[in-house]
Write a protein that holds these residues in place. Structure first.
Motif, short mmCIF file in Angstrom:
data_model
loop_
_atom_site.label_atom_id
_atom_site.label_comp_id
_atom_site.label_asym_id
_atom_site.label_seq_id
_atom_site.Cartn_x
_atom_site.Cartn_y
_atom_site.Cartn_z
N GLU B 46 0.89 -1.11 0.02
CA GLU B 46 0.16 0.15 -0.13
C GLU B 46 0.75 1.28 -0.18
OE1 GLU B 46 -3.10 2.51 2.66
OE2 GLU B 46 -2.70 0.41 3.50
N VAL B 47 0.63 2.23 -1.00
CA VAL B 47 1.37 3.45 -0.96
C VAL B 47 0.75 4.31 0.07
CG1 VAL B 47 2.05 5.39 -2.41
CG2 VAL B 47 1.85 3.05 -3.50
N ASP B 48 1.69 4.92 0.77
CA ASP B 48 1.14 5.95 1.90
C ASP B 48 0.41 7.08 1.10
OD1 ASP B 48 0.83 7.84 3.89
OD2 ASP B 48 2.86 7.20 4.76
N PRO B 49 -0.67 7.35 1.40
CA PRO B 49 -1.23 8.11 0.69
C PRO B 49 -0.69 9.74 0.99
CG PRO B 49 -2.62 7.73 2.64
CD PRO B 49 -1.55 6.59 2.60
N LEU B 50 -0.01 10.07 1.96
CA LEU B 50 0.55 11.20 2.42
C LEU B 50 1.72 11.49 1.35
CD1 LEU B 50 1.72 11.54 5.82
CD2 LEU B 50 0.26 12.92 4.75
N ASN B 51 2.13 10.45 0.52
CA ASN B 51 3.06 10.99 -0.41
C ASN B 51 2.66 10.82 -1.73
OD1 ASN B 51 5.11 10.49 1.50
ND2 ASN B 51 5.14 8.23 1.20
N ASP B 52 1.12 10.97 -1.90
CA ASP B 52 0.62 10.84 -3.27
C ASP B 52 0.18 12.30 -3.53
OD1 ASP B 52 -1.16 10.64 -5.43
OD2 ASP B 52 -2.56 9.23 -4.56
N PRO B 53 0.69 12.90 -4.44
CA PRO B 53 0.52 14.32 -4.80
C PRO B 53 -0.97 14.57 -5.17
CG PRO B 53 1.79 13.54 -6.40
CD PRO B 53 1.87 12.56 -5.39
N ALA B 54 -1.55 13.21 -5.72
CA ALA B 54 -3.18 13.67 -6.31
C ALA B 54 -3.93 13.62 -5.08
CB ALA B 54 -3.42 12.61 -7.28
N ASN B 55 -3.60 13.06 -3.92
CA ASN B 55 -4.49 13.06 -2.67
C ASN B 55 -4.94 14.17 -1.95
OD1 ASN B 55 -5.01 12.01 0.19
ND2 ASN B 55 -5.09 10.12 -1.02
N ILE B 56 -5.96 14.18 -1.38
CA ILE B 56 -6.32 15.42 -0.59
C ILE B 56 -5.39 15.89 0.54
CG2 ILE B 56 -7.75 14.17 1.24
CD1 ILE B 56 -9.57 16.71 0.95
#
Lengths: 423, 164
Positions: B46-56
């Motif tokens: 699972e990719v940490d959503p913190l590191n996803d630039p598209a995530n809120i």
């Protein structure tokens, strides 16, 4: 009314020569007082270089007070009483005349002997010898100016006092202590984190201030003699806005440890903390009355920032400012009869004064980025932070609003100035 | 000595030439071969959503109107997303940094910045984060992101930053 006068005045320009030890580039004086005493300052005899500096310092001091008009001495240069011809000075319109000599002595000290003469009554008002180390020639000038000021106005001079302020240059912050005219700067603290709210102890021996060097706002008290310092308050949240009680035994400070910014009392050794306000709003910038019985402070409890007062011992809190705009940073006048504050209205900051008896607020400046006023210890001048040519500068205004002075430091933005006590 | 100096200059010149070379690739890199994949199975890591630039969660700044410290309606989803993330990651901590524009006294703005940090903290807690995960600090008007005297600048400075 002060506004109109200031705008209408032709600016008098006095370019003070930058001394080696100083970072002040220039001082500009704008406006003139209503009842100015015409006084002639004859450049002192003796050592020409020392005499030049002393003349400039004395003239600069007297001019920025707004209370004096300097008479051209052209062609006459008496240094001793026997050389004075009173009619020469009556013709020039001088009421008072200052003469003297300054010599550099073999032991590395300088000595200035000077006399202040009443031209009308043809009598000597004062005579004094002032001695100092040769690197303190400006201090000699300030002493001479203080004596002239006191003899001719009846009020104590403030030219020998000191000021403190914060200089910001990019990310670098320095806490500076300087002479009242901005010269002779000394750095108390320099770092890459913000410094705020310097406050002089009543004797002028210590500065309390806010520093962010540990990552958040902490209040320190530092000795200007030993450079030793004490963490006065380092609670959770922000610790800020130190203000000394007149006896120097305690300080009012602002903490957020119990929620919003509230005012507390703390002893000057950091012990015995006691909460003073319980508003739940922002209460900040406390300032003690000269008798130590009351505090003025800034609060937004009424919906916007205004000035309030409260008894230190507890009791009814009272709103002091009303009307359009916001008010910040109150400081009692030394006689306790009123206060100055920063007035913000229609996008501009002004220095304003309120008299307790009349309740009337008068703006003393033309408006701009003018913040953080503080009185000279004699109550006749107000120091504040201003802006000119895109930089934060130090400025003074006479308490009647008639004369302003801008002090340009060499670089960076000067902010958060505060006038120190008589030493 | 003179000779030495000249050769030093030469070396510098050569170095300057050499440094320009990589701009013109000598040989083209092999074209990446497109890989045809089967419909993606559930990702193993699972990719940490913190590191996803598209995530809120990539939004870390909360902006405020003049002299206001309440989180605005438009920013609530951002704060609540961080709250959810913190509640799901109890080992993570944040520091909320409150800032103010320069209109007001430095001390008043320090108090206002603290209130802006505290109001974000409060909302994070309402959204499920623990108080122990959140530290607050105010910089008042002392650390402006933008230093001009205009609204374009001021609105950037009236802000709380959520920093992991």
């Amino acid at each position: 009314m002060a506004l109109r006068v200031l705008r209408g005045m032709l600016g008098l320009l006095l370019l003070a020569q930058a001394s080696v030890a100083s970072a002040v580039l220039s001082i500009e004086i704008i406006g003139a007082g209503e009842h100015q005493i015409p006084v002639a300052i004859v450049p002192f005899g003796g050592d020409a270089r020392l005499a030049q500096t002393i003349s400039e310092v004395v003239a600069g001091d007297l001019q920025r007070s707004g209370l004096f008009r300097l008479i051209d001495v052209a062609g006459k240069s008496p240094h001793e009483l026997a050389e004075v011809s009173y009619p020469d000075w009556q013709v020039r319109g001088a009421d008072a005349l200052a003469i003297g000599t300054v010599t550099a002595q073999a032991n590395g000290r300088i000595e200035a002997r000077f006399r202040l003469l009443d031209v009308v009554k043809q009598i000597e008002l004062a005579g004094q010898a002032v001695s100092a180390n040769d690197d303190q020639v400006r201090a000699v000038g300030h002493r001479v100016a203080d004596l002239i000021y006191e003899k001719l106005t009846g009020d104590k001079g403030v030219f020998s006092t000191r000021i403190a302020y914060v200089n910001r240059q990019g990310r670098k912050f320095s806490l500076i202590v300087a002479d009242s005219d901005g010269y002779n700067e000394q750095t108390v603290l320099a770092q890459n984190e913000p410094i705020m709210s310097p406050a002089w102890s009543p004797e002028g021996s210590h500065l309390a201030y806010v520093s962010f060097e540990t990552g958040h706002a902490v209040v320190y008290v530092q000795s200007l003699h030993t450079r030793q310092r004490l963490v006065l308050a380092d609670f959770r949240g922000s610790n800020s806005a130190p203000a000394w009680s007149p006896d120097g035994k305690q300080l009012a400070i602002v903490l957020t440890r119990d929620g919003s910014s509230q005012i507390y009392l703390i002893r000057s050794d950091g012990s015995g903390i006691r909460r003073l306000t319980f508003s739940g709003a922002i209460d900040t910038e406390p300032n003690f009355s000269p008798d130590g019985q009351s505090l003025l402070f800034t609060s937004d409890r009424g919906g916007s920032a205004q000035i309030y007062s409260m008894p230190v011992g507890g009791g009814q809190e009272q709103r002091m400012t009303f009307g359009e705009g916001n008010n910040f940073s109150p400081r009692y006048s030394p006689d306790g009869k009123g206060f100055v504050c920063t007035h913000f209205v229609n996008g501009k900051f002004y220095i304003a004064a309120q008299d307790f008896q009349t309740g009337q607020v008068e703006t003393l400046t033309a408006g701009g980025w003018e913040k953080k006023p503080s009185f000279a210890p004699n109550g006749k001048l107000i120091l504040f932070a201003s802006e000119a040519r895109g930089r934060g500068i130090l400025a003074t205004v006479s308490s009647d609003g008639r004369v302003q002075q801008h002090m340009f430091t060499q670089s960076g933005d000067a902010r958060e100035p505060v006038w120190g006590p008589h030493l | 000595m003179k000779k030495l100096l000249i050769s030093f200059v030469l070396v510098n010149l050569l170095a300057a030439c050499a440094s320009e070379k990589p701009k013109e690739p000598v040989a083209a890199a092999p074209e990446p071969v497109p890989v045809v994949t089967a419909p993606a199975p559930a990702p193993a890591v699972e990719v940490d959503p913190l590191n996803d630039p598209a995530n809120i969660l990539a939004k870390r700044s909360i902006y405020f109107p003049f002299d206001v410290s309440a989180v605005q309606e438009a920013d609530k989803p951002v704060v609540l997303a961080h709250a959810k993330y913190l509640s799901e990651h109890p080992d993570r901590k944040v520091r909320v940094e409150g800032n103010a524009d320069e209109r007001g006294s430095n001390e008043y703005n320090l108090a206002l910045g603290q209130r802006r940090a505290d109001s974000v903290k409060k909302m994070l807690e309402l959204g499920g984060a623990k108080a122990s995960q959140i530290d607050t600090v105010s910089y008042g008007e002392e650390k402006p992101r933008c230093t001009d005297h205009n609204e374009a600048c001021w609105k950037q400075n009236r802000r709380s930053d959520i920093k992991y």
